[in-house]
Design a protein around this motif. Sequence first.
Motif, PDB file in Angstrom:
ATOM      1  N   TRP A  10       0.909  -1.131   0.098  1.00 33.39           N
ATOM      2  CA  TRP A  10       0.129  -0.002   0.011  1.00 33.39           C
ATOM      3  C   TRP A  10       0.800   1.113  -0.222  1.00 33.39           C
ATOM      4  O   TRP A  10       0.704   2.305  -0.719  1.00 33.39           O
ATOM      5  CB  TRP A  10      -0.940  -0.046   1.322  1.00 33.39           C
ATOM      6  N   SER A  44      -6.500  -1.031   3.203  1.00 32.91           N
ATOM      7  CA  SER A  44      -6.478  -0.166   1.587  1.00 32.91           C
ATOM      8  C   SER A  44      -5.756  -0.739   0.604  1.00 32.91           C
ATOM      9  O   SER A  44      -6.199  -0.896  -0.561  1.00 32.91           O
ATOM     10  CB  SER A  44      -5.717   1.256   1.972  1.00 32.91           C
ATOM     11  N   ALA A  55      -7.927  -2.067  -2.797  1.00 32.50           N
ATOM     12  CA  ALA A  55      -7.238  -1.958  -4.117  1.00 32.50           C
ATOM     13  C   ALA A  55      -6.947  -3.306  -4.859  1.00 32.50           C
ATOM     14  O   ALA A  55      -7.430  -3.003  -6.131  1.00 32.50           O
ATOM     15  CB  ALA A  55      -5.909  -1.107  -4.063  1.00 32.50           C
ATOM     16  N   ILE A  99      -8.746   2.700  -7.865  1.00 27.61           N
ATOM     17  CA  ILE A  99      -7.941   1.951  -7.051  1.00 27.61           C
ATOM     18  C   ILE A  99      -7.072   3.348  -6.636  1.00 27.61           C
ATOM     19  O   ILE A  99      -6.925   3.192  -5.236  1.00 27.61           O
ATOM     20  CB  ILE A  99      -6.671   1.562  -7.835  1.00 27.61           C
ATOM     21  N   LYS A 100      -7.115   4.384  -7.023  1.00 26.07           N
ATOM     22  CA  LYS A 100      -6.405   5.533  -6.342  1.00 26.07           C
ATOM     23  C   LYS A 100      -7.097   6.049  -5.278  1.00 26.07           C
ATOM     24  O   LYS A 100      -6.698   6.642  -4.202  1.00 26.07           O
ATOM     25  CB  LYS A 100      -6.261   6.757  -7.574  1.00 26.07           C
ATOM     26  N   LEU A 109      -6.824   3.635  -2.337  1.00 28.24           N
ATOM     27  CA  LEU A 109      -5.277   4.024  -1.563  1.00 28.24           C
ATOM     28  C   LEU A 109      -5.327   5.041  -0.722  1.00 28.24           C
ATOM     29  O   LEU A 109      -4.886   5.067   0.324  1.00 28.24           O
ATOM     30  CB  LEU A 109      -4.388   4.029  -2.616  1.00 28.24           C
TER      31      LEU A 109
END
Lengths: 191, 191
Positions: free
Chosen positions: A40, B39, B43, B63-64, B67
């Motif tokens: 991560w 996180s 993702a 995904i961003k 994160l």
Amino acid sequence: MSARLDAQMAFLMEADKLKAVTRATRNHDQRFENSAEHSWHLALFALVLAEHADETVDVARVIKMLLIHDIVEIDAGDAPIFGNVDETATKAAEAAAAERLFGLLPAEQADALLTLWNEFEANQTADAKFAKSLDRFQPPNLNLASGGGSWTDYNVDYATFETRLSPKISRGAPKLWTWLQPKVLAFFATR
Amino acid sequence: MSARLDAQMAFLMEADKLKAVTRATRNHDQRFENSAEHSWHLALFALVLAEHADETVDVARVIKMLLIHDIVEIDAGDAPIFGNVDETATKAAEAAAAERLFGLLPAEQADALLTLWNEFEANQTADAKFAKSLDRFQPPNLNLASGGGSWTDYNVDYATFETRLSPKISRGAPKLWTWLQPKVLAFFATR
Ligand SMILES: [Ca+2]
């Protein structure tokens, strides 16, 4: 569709085990970092630092690479940067792990992630080189933040650090090495 | 450029603290999950399960979002799904945390990540709805894998689970709810 989702979930729940793989690096609070939270952290490094890559990179691909780069450690364990590991044996164990773990997925997803993981390992494309550099750049920053971390635990001196890390960080991100080096020098100067 | 990289690294090293924020959910090995590894896991869920989103999503954006979605917990802590939390107070604390934490970055990166976090929180776009659904879909799967987890710890029954989770998972990923529901029913039937 259910069999397909069953396979995807089998992979995702097997991936949970990466949270139990311990690395040699310590977080701020001195707890040893695990490979899931490390992945991560690296993905976040890619998101924020992409502009410092040596060649132009596709940030989204770099992030995907970093999300999966350590999953093989579920079977093969983590090989510490300053440890003495048998590199040939590690590579073989990781390749077998990649086959087994990505192989839990539906075939075309397994192929796609295996290909992406192999690209990371081969360290030849711009995306892979930057991803690999971040993987080497983050641990010294954690060592600085935790007062020594794996440098202390493995009794590493500055020369060993530079020999092992400088080429690896510089390969995909020379600007990050330039930024880091004086900070590490200053740290070792106080010991 | 060095001041810019200094700011980026200040953010990334502050983000390390997310590894010390503990959640109510347990991993396979019964250890409470932390928000950083959570996180990462989410993702990975997005990477593998994007085809099951209710509307077409941009996987890289999802995904961003995932994160960064929990970074505010460094200041505001985690609000457990089955806990009794003051939602207004939590929202205010998280908004202040987002300002402080993303504010460590260079201005245009701070703006971009704050905008992305606000999009996630608002839960209106296709990307945000799918991201939010994954954030609600992963914990029951961990509970099933760990033999009860937060359901046992918070003494949750099936009706409470369905009332709280079904609308949230179904909003962005109804197929994932359809897949999950019989598994959770079967689990509660054995208690
Ligand atoms: Ca949360």
